[in-house]
Design a protein around this motif. Structure first.
Motif, PDB file in Angstrom:
ATOM      1  N   LEU A  14      79.493 117.038 -58.202  1.00 49.26           N
ATOM      2  CA  LEU A  14      78.560 117.882 -57.470  1.00 49.26           C
ATOM      3  C   LEU A  14      77.260 117.940 -58.250  1.00 49.26           C
ATOM      4  O   LEU A  14      77.229 118.459 -59.357  1.00 49.26           O
ATOM      5  CB  LEU A  14      79.161 119.279 -57.313  1.00 49.26           C
ATOM      6  CG  LEU A  14      78.335 120.301 -56.529  1.00 49.26           C
ATOM      7  CD1 LEU A  14      78.300 119.937 -55.069  1.00 49.26           C
ATOM      8  CD2 LEU A  14      78.941 121.683 -56.699  1.00 49.26           C
ATOM      9  N   ALA A  21      73.200 126.198 -55.736  1.00 47.84           N
ATOM     10  CA  ALA A  21      74.616 126.566 -55.740  1.00 47.84           C
ATOM     11  C   ALA A  21      74.786 128.060 -55.509  1.00 47.84           C
ATOM     12  O   ALA A  21      75.699 128.492 -54.811  1.00 47.84           O
ATOM     13  CB  ALA A  21      75.259 126.161 -57.061  1.00 47.84           C
ATOM     14  N   ARG A  24      74.219 128.897 -51.811  1.00 46.99           N
ATOM     15  CA  ARG A  24      75.287 128.471 -50.917  1.00 46.99           C
ATOM     16  C   ARG A  24      76.654 129.034 -51.285  1.00 46.99           C
ATOM     17  O   ARG A  24      77.645 128.775 -50.595  1.00 46.99           O
ATOM     18  CB  ARG A  24      75.355 126.949 -50.887  1.00 46.99           C
ATOM     19  CG  ARG A  24      74.164 126.325 -50.174  1.00 46.99           C
ATOM     20  CD  ARG A  24      74.320 124.832 -50.047  1.00 46.99           C
ATOM     21  NE  ARG A  24      75.621 124.447 -49.523  1.00 46.99           N
ATOM     22  CZ  ARG A  24      76.077 123.203 -49.521  1.00 46.99           C
ATOM     23  NH1 ARG A  24      75.352 122.243 -50.010  1.00 46.99           N
ATOM     24  NH2 ARG A  24      77.268 122.919 -49.027  1.00 46.99           N
ATOM     25  N   ARG A  34      82.505 123.279 -45.051  1.00 46.57           N
ATOM     26  CA  ARG A  34      82.451 123.162 -46.507  1.00 46.57           C
ATOM     27  C   ARG A  34      81.888 124.446 -47.093  1.00 46.57           C
ATOM     28  O   ARG A  34      81.059 125.096 -46.478  1.00 46.57           O
ATOM     29  CB  ARG A  34      81.544 122.007 -46.908  1.00 46.57           C
ATOM     30  CG  ARG A  34      82.105 120.664 -46.535  1.00 46.57           C
ATOM     31  CD  ARG A  34      81.211 119.581 -47.045  1.00 46.57           C
ATOM     32  NE  ARG A  34      81.770 118.291 -46.665  1.00 46.57           N
ATOM     33  CZ  ARG A  34      81.552 117.174 -47.342  1.00 46.57           C
ATOM     34  NH1 ARG A  34      80.776 117.176 -48.395  1.00 46.57           N
ATOM     35  NH2 ARG A  34      82.088 116.044 -46.956  1.00 46.57           N
ATOM     36  N   ILE A  36      80.795 126.365 -51.100  1.00 45.02           N
ATOM     37  CA  ILE A  36      80.699 126.255 -52.558  1.00 45.02           C
ATOM     38  C   ILE A  36      81.301 127.513 -53.163  1.00 45.02           C
ATOM     39  O   ILE A  36      80.963 128.623 -52.738  1.00 45.02           O
ATOM     40  CB  ILE A  36      79.218 126.162 -52.980  1.00 45.02           C
ATOM     41  CG1 ILE A  36      78.521 125.013 -52.290  1.00 45.02           C
ATOM     42  CG2 ILE A  36      79.083 126.107 -54.478  1.00 45.02           C
ATOM     43  CD1 ILE A  36      78.645 123.694 -52.964  1.00 45.02           C
ATOM     44  N   GLU A  55      82.961 122.407 -54.492  1.00 44.25           N
ATOM     45  CA  GLU A  55      82.725 122.351 -53.053  1.00 44.25           C
ATOM     46  C   GLU A  55      84.082 122.168 -52.388  1.00 44.25           C
ATOM     47  O   GLU A  55      84.789 121.191 -52.665  1.00 44.25           O
ATOM     48  CB  GLU A  55      81.807 121.174 -52.725  1.00 44.25           C
ATOM     49  CG  GLU A  55      81.439 121.107 -51.268  1.00 44.25           C
ATOM     50  CD  GLU A  55      80.678 119.832 -50.955  1.00 44.25           C
ATOM     51  OE1 GLU A  55      79.663 119.904 -50.261  1.00 44.25           O
ATOM     52  OE2 GLU A  55      81.096 118.764 -51.413  1.00 44.25           O
ATOM     53  N   SER A  64      82.772 118.669 -57.488  1.00 49.48           N
ATOM     54  CA  SER A  64      82.769 119.775 -58.440  1.00 49.48           C
ATOM     55  C   SER A  64      81.893 119.428 -59.627  1.00 49.48           C
ATOM     56  O   SER A  64      81.539 118.266 -59.842  1.00 49.48           O
ATOM     57  CB  SER A  64      84.191 120.094 -58.900  1.00 49.48           C
ATOM     58  OG  SER A  64      84.802 118.917 -59.367  1.00 49.48           O
TER      59      SER A  64
END
Lengths: 418, 180
Positions: A14, A21, A24, A34, A36, A55, A64
């Protein structure tokens, strides 16, 4: 498609900034479901302060990223402000589960620049202590690995056995951990009287305990279900990612610096390299368990073959004069004082030394400018590099297995972050 | 103590023009020195990436370590005469697991443009190490897939392992927690 392309195209890592990050985090994407999520840095199974941004799609881990740096204290910078004699006190705090290895690789690097010869006894004491340390480190792994996967009793047993080894360390070095025992020029002190009996009592009790671990974990269907086929990595992937130690060996590749590029006196002792077959979590567990047995074999040989003689080099440049000389000679007193205040000067140059720590290749890159302090000291930490395999191992697996995979990498965060 | 031996005889011409096949005595097209029994290559900045690739084909398939170094104020460094010393260096340790041999590569990086091509395409394992070197020395790795801080917090100013970054110079920076 080459093996490397496969690694890249699988899209397991990721690559997302922290801000994105955060935005999300815990929001489910309505199109492909999906999301996070953040695991850590305060999760009990992450062995310190490792945070993993993952994720997920449902319960499956897609991509990840290990987020590290929470324990970063600038130890490489600190090393530039400490003399070569003080250096081991700093590096020993990196990998706190196997401190003697970091002391060893640092000392080997300094000795390589100084070009001093180490007496046989010092070499064998180093080997003996390091193998005992490998045992205590792997016992700690068994304890935490067991607890992570629900074998909570293992937590107590692993720590108990490790304590036996640490008790011996305390007797020899004065400290249970962070020993500052292996120093440039040899070791800090000779082995105490009765050391053979002390080690023998550890060697007598351990085989039986290891068999109990086999009953408790190795043969258990639940244990096998949770570890077999989980977090698989291939030899090509491990090599491309620079992974060493039990992770590389679990893929069936017999790479161990003790055998492949021997240092100390490893070419004079008998031992086997334990390798796995499938590169999964179970193999990594089994390798560490059996490496304890191999280390015990080496320790037994060290007891038999331990040579007599000085435990540190006679080179007066590195080693202070003996106590008796200080009483009768002013120069010896000055010399002693200078070594501990100013430190000894190391000729200019650069070198790299590497040893096989319980986690893989532990290296030290050292640059000297001719003064008593290093110009640059870099530790090649195996946990730091091995953590890169994490996204590839977790890719496509279940979230619940992520714990098993993190645990099987056995990262020591003090070493990762330095 | 022996100094690092210098090998300058086969690099008298313009080093920029030396290609890997040019010199039969030295297959790598760049000066080779020996440091305490370890082989060290000194490629030019523009040879670096191609050299890593060539070496990988020759068996040096594992990038064991990559780190930076700051030579500010250190005049004791011995380099082959064809290599002009710069403030920064990137040091790459390669390992050939088949033949159990090692090789070290030292590349000079000028202070004015601390950039170097990333080798994470060739050795994916170098990714974290290059991020660390970026954190610590401010070296930019061109083409790196994820040039974010790794050990330092986001938004940290300065590069701690640079020699002009003194210890205790600034208080520890923590990111403000928003909305709390």
């Amino acid at each position: 498609m080459t093996k490397l392309d496969h690694l890249r195209n699988r899209d397991a890592v990721l690559r997302m900034s922290e801000t994105e990050a955060e935005e999300r985090a815990s929001v489910v994407d309505p199109d492909d479901e999906r999301m996070i999520i953040n695991m850590g840095p305060q999760h009990p199974s992450t062995h310190g302060v490792l945070r993993v941004t993952m994720e997920l799609q449902g319960e499956t881990v897609l991509r990840s990223k290990p987020v590290i740096g929470y324990l970063h204290t600038g130890m490489e910078k600190t090393a530039e402000d400490l003399t070569y004699l003080q250096g081991p006190t700093n590096v020993t705090r990196m990998d706190y589960a196997s401190p003697l290895f970091t002391e060893l690789t640092f000392s080997l690097a300094v000795e390589s620049l100084l070009e001093v010869e180490i007496p046989d006894r010092a070499t064998w004491i180093r080997m003996l202590m390091c193998e005992l340390n490998r045992m205590s480190s792997h016992l700690l792994f068994l304890a935490t690995n067991g607890m992570d996967l629900g074998a909570v009793g293992m937590m107590i047993y692993g720590w108990r056995e490790r304590e036996e080894v640490l008790r011996f360390f305390e007797k020899v070095t004065g400290l249970r951990m962070n020993h500052n025992y292996i120093r440039p020029g040899g070791v800090a002190a000779d082995l105490p009287d009765g050391w053979r009996e002390d080690i023998q009592s550890i060697l007598d009790v351990l085989p039986e305990r290891l068999e109990q671990f086999d009953v408790l974990m190795t043969g258990q269907p639940i244990w096998r279900e949770r570890t077999q086929g989980i977090g698989v990595i291939t030899t090509e992937e491990a090599l491309a990612l620079g992974a060493t130690g039990p992770i590389l060996r679990s893929t069936g590749y017999a790479w161990d610096l003790r055998r492949s590029m021997p240092y100390l006196a490893y070419d004079q002792v008998d031992f086997d390299i334990v390798v796995g077959t499938y590169g999964d979590t179970f193999d990594r567990y089994a390798i560490r368990l059996n490496e304890i047995r191999e280390s015990m074999r080496i320790v037994e040989q060290c007891i038999d073959l331990m040579p007599d003689g000085p435990y540190r080099t006679e080179d007066r440049k590195v080693t202070p004069p003996p106590r008796a000389r200080i009483d009768e000679s002013m120069e010896a007193l000055i010399h002693h004082f200078k070594i501990f205040t100013e430190g000894f000067k190391v000729p200019p140059g650069e070198t790299y030394s590497a040893v096989e720590s319980p986690r893989g290749e532990l290296g030290c890159y050292l640059v000297s400018d001719g003064g008593p302090k290093p110009q640059r000291m870099h530790i090649r930490a195996p946990s730091f590099v091995n953590l890169q395999t994490l996204p590839h191992m977790m890719h496509g697996g279940l979230l619940a297995d992520a714990i098993a995979v993190i645990s099987s990498i056995d990262p020591i965060m003090g070493e990762v972050d330095r | 103590m022996t100094e690092i031996s210098e090998q300058t005889d086969n690099e008298q011409g313009d080093p920029e023009e030396a290609s890997i096949q040019d010199n039969p005595e030295n297959p790598y097209g760049c000066p080779v020195t020996d440091s305490h029994g370890q082989t060290v290559l000194h490629p030019q900045h523009d040879q670096y990436q191609a050299l890593i690739e060539t070496l990988k084909e020759e068996g040096y398939a594992v990038c064991v370590d990559l780190c930076g170094a700051d030579y500010m104020g250190n005049d004791s460094r011995t380099l082959p005469s064809s290599v002009s010393p710069e403030r920064f260096e990137v040091i790459v340790n390669l390992l050939d697991v088949g033949a159990a041999r090692r090789l070290r590569i030292r590349v000079q990086i000028p202070e004015t443009s601390p950039c170097i091509p990333s080798i994470s395409d060739i050795h994916p394992g170098a990714e974290a190490m290059e991020r660390e070197a970026n954190d610590m020395f401010g070296l930019q790795f061109e083409g790196h897939p994820d040039p974010t801080p790794i050990l330092l917090p986001d938004g940290w100013e300065g590069h701690p392992l640079r020699k002009d970054f003194s210890m205790g110079r600034i208080p520890v920076q923590f990111k403000a927690v928003e909305g709390r």
